[in-house]
Design an enzyme around this catalytic site. Structure first.
Site, PDB file in Angstrom:
ATOM      1  N   LYS A  80     -70.981   2.824   0.706  1.00 30.25           N
ATOM      2  CA  LYS A  80     -70.591   1.414   0.809  1.00 30.25           C
ATOM      3  C   LYS A  80     -71.612   0.563   0.080  1.00 30.25           C
ATOM      4  CE  LYS A  80     -67.303  -0.930   2.931  1.00 30.25           C
ATOM      5  NZ  LYS A  80     -65.978  -0.438   3.352  1.00 30.25           N
ATOM      6  N   ASN A  96     -56.398  -9.382   2.151  1.00 23.20           N
ATOM      7  CA  ASN A  96     -55.492  -8.364   1.590  1.00 23.20           C
ATOM      8  C   ASN A  96     -54.795  -7.575   2.704  1.00 23.20           C
ATOM      9  OD1 ASN A  96     -55.062  -5.393   0.791  1.00 23.20           O
ATOM     10  ND2 ASN A  96     -55.143  -6.391  -1.192  1.00 23.20           N
TER      11      ASN A  96
HETATM   12  N1  GLU Z   1     -62.751  -0.925   1.344  1.00 20.65           N
HETATM   13  C1  GLU Z   1     -61.758   0.019   1.768  1.00 20.65           C
HETATM   14  C2  GLU Z   1     -62.185   0.712   3.049  1.00 20.65           C
HETATM   15  O1  GLU Z   1     -63.015   0.239   3.788  1.00 20.65           O
HETATM   16  C3  GLU Z   1     -61.405   0.990   0.667  1.00 20.65           C
HETATM   17  C4  GLU Z   1     -62.538   1.794   0.163  1.00 20.65           C
HETATM   18  C5  GLU Z   1     -62.204   2.573  -1.078  1.00 20.65           C
HETATM   19  O2  GLU Z   1     -61.079   2.511  -1.504  1.00 20.65           O
HETATM   20  O3  GLU Z   1     -63.106   3.225  -1.601  1.00 20.65           O
HETATM   21  O4  GLU Z   1     -61.639   1.729   3.402  1.00 20.65           O
END
Ligand code: GLU
Length: 421
Positions: A106, A221
């Site tokens: 992340k 989103n």
């Molecule tokens: N931000 C999204 C999540 O928390 C997608 C992460 C991604 O696609 O790498 O799952």
């Protein structure tokens, strides 16, 4: 004693609980309690007045035993290393539960993107990539959108990385616009995956979704698409929605076009005419069949968990329920489906995008949706089966713990066979 709200401590606590239940090897547990790699960067960006401002950015690789790091980038004024660490752990469990070839990671920048002009946003996005380019790549760690980051931002970031490498590297980032080889379906795959989980959960609990009432917290989103898909696919009635400023409730059901119009006109859904105002806290306590938190962490906590009583709690946000609230919800018999199952459609969609980028061969929207359905429906059934298996053995666990047990055991098994412990 005050409730613990440090997201990383919460993530560790959840892991510790799963480790105890599943009798996880101590060495594996020690590896999995901390991220593998934490990168903190100083990100300079030129502002519109000509001055350069410096922001703090993070990229955390939690675990890569099952594949390259994977996870979004958040631009948020309250971003912190602890939050990014927690979210990177949850990404690890999310990718493992979905059984896709990714580890967890992340990233984030402490900033308020709402105050930026497009040029400032682009400068900051490109500068961040220059700072972390050594640590990312299609085989090492693949970022994506998250809170307040968009396909446009992903495109700038992919472009910057490609300039550094002196060739196009589409697979370095997912959630891109279609023009630069994003994938059909990725934009609403978080919410669509959540809807497939909801369909299965409703079947199990014998809830008729056509007659169900739904409240959604969040109009980003995930929340926006959850609203449109729940009404399109099931004909459910969405009676309440909030964003960070406020929200509205109407027994008759809300109209999405009118919400979009209100948001455009006033900056918030609370500008909607002909409905009652409702705060974020009030929304969580409404008498509805389905509650969908689709905003940020720690929304359901010790202080309000007792009043949260939907038939299905569908965690579309990351980390919306604290561990103490988790216990209260379980005691009250609330069917609470955990974040890293419910919102895994986002990263499953990213996985599809990455696979297509690596092959240079693209699928139809139908193929995308159908493959997403197959993967996430299997995850849901795996979680239910594991919950039952433990309950048959005399140990009652909630769906979150069942999901943890599946996810952690896969990562531990990969580490074991690789010789990490
Ligand atoms: N931000 C999204 C999540 O928390 C997608 C992460 C991604 O696609 O790498 O799952």
């Amino acid at each position: 004693m005050a409730e613990e709200l440090d997201p990383f401590k919460i993530a560790q606590k959840q892991l510790d609980e799963a480790a105890e239940i599943m009798k996880l090897d101590k060495q594996a547990h020690a590896i999995l309690r901390e991220p593998q790699q934490t990168v903190v960067v100083n990100v300079p960006a030129k502002m519109r007045n000509g001055e350069t401002k410096t922001f703090t950015g993070f990229r955390v690789l939690y675990n890569n035993a099952r594949g390259p790091g994977k996870g979004g980038i958040r631009f948020h004024p309250q971003e912190s290393l602890e939050t990014v660490k927690a979210l990177s752990a949850w990404m690890t469990w999310k990718c493992s539960l979905a059984n896709i070839q990714f580890g967890g990671a992340k990233g984030g920048i402490i900033c308020d993107p709402k105050k930026f002009s497009p040029a400032e946003l682009e400068n900051l996005s490109r500068s961040y990539i220059r700072c972390i380019s050594k640590f990312i790549g299609p085989e090492t760690d693949i970022p994506a959108p998250d809170v307040y980051t968009t396909p446009q931002i992903m495109s700038w970031m992919m472009d910057e990385y490609s300039r550094i490498k002196e060739h196009n590297v589409y697979g370095v980032i997912t959630g891109k616009p279609l023009e630069v080889w994003g994938s059909e379906g990725r934009n609403d795959s978080t919410a669509l995956g959540g809807m497939f989980v909801l369909r299965e959960a409703a079947k199990l609990k014998k809830i008729n979704l056509k007659k169900a009432t739904i409240a959604v917290q969040g109009f980003g989103n995930a929340g926006h698409f959850a609203f449109s898909l729940a009404s399109q696919l099931f004909g459910s009635k969405i009676v309440a929605i909030t964003d960070s400023q406020g929200g509205v409730y109407s027994e008759k059901g809300l109209d999405l076009a009118k919400l979009d119009e209100a948001k455009k006109r006033t900056g918030s859904v609370d500008g909607y005419k002909g409905a009652q105002e409702v705060s974020n806290d009030e929304l969580l306590e409404l008498d509805v069949d389905i509650l969908i938190p689709a905003a940020i962490e720690n929304q359901i906590h010790k202080g309000n968990a007792d009043k949260v009583k939907p038939k299905i709690l569908l965690e579309l946000a990351n980390g919306p329920v604290t561990p103490e609230a988790d216990r209260i919800l379980a005691q009250n018999g609330i069917f609470d489906l955990p974040d890293f199952l419910v919102n895994s459609g986002g990263v499953i969609g990213s996985y599809f995008e990455w696979v297509q980028n690596q092959q240079g061969y693209y699928w139809t929207r139908e193929e995308f949706d159908q493959k997403l359905d197959t993967i996430i429906t299997k995850s849901f059934r795996d979680v239910m089966a594991t919950q039952k298996e433990y309950s048959d053995k005399g140990r009652k666990i909630n769906p979150r713990m069942a999901a943890y047990i599946i996810a952690v055991s896969r990562v531990a098994a990969a580490m074991k066979t690789r010789g990490w412990y």
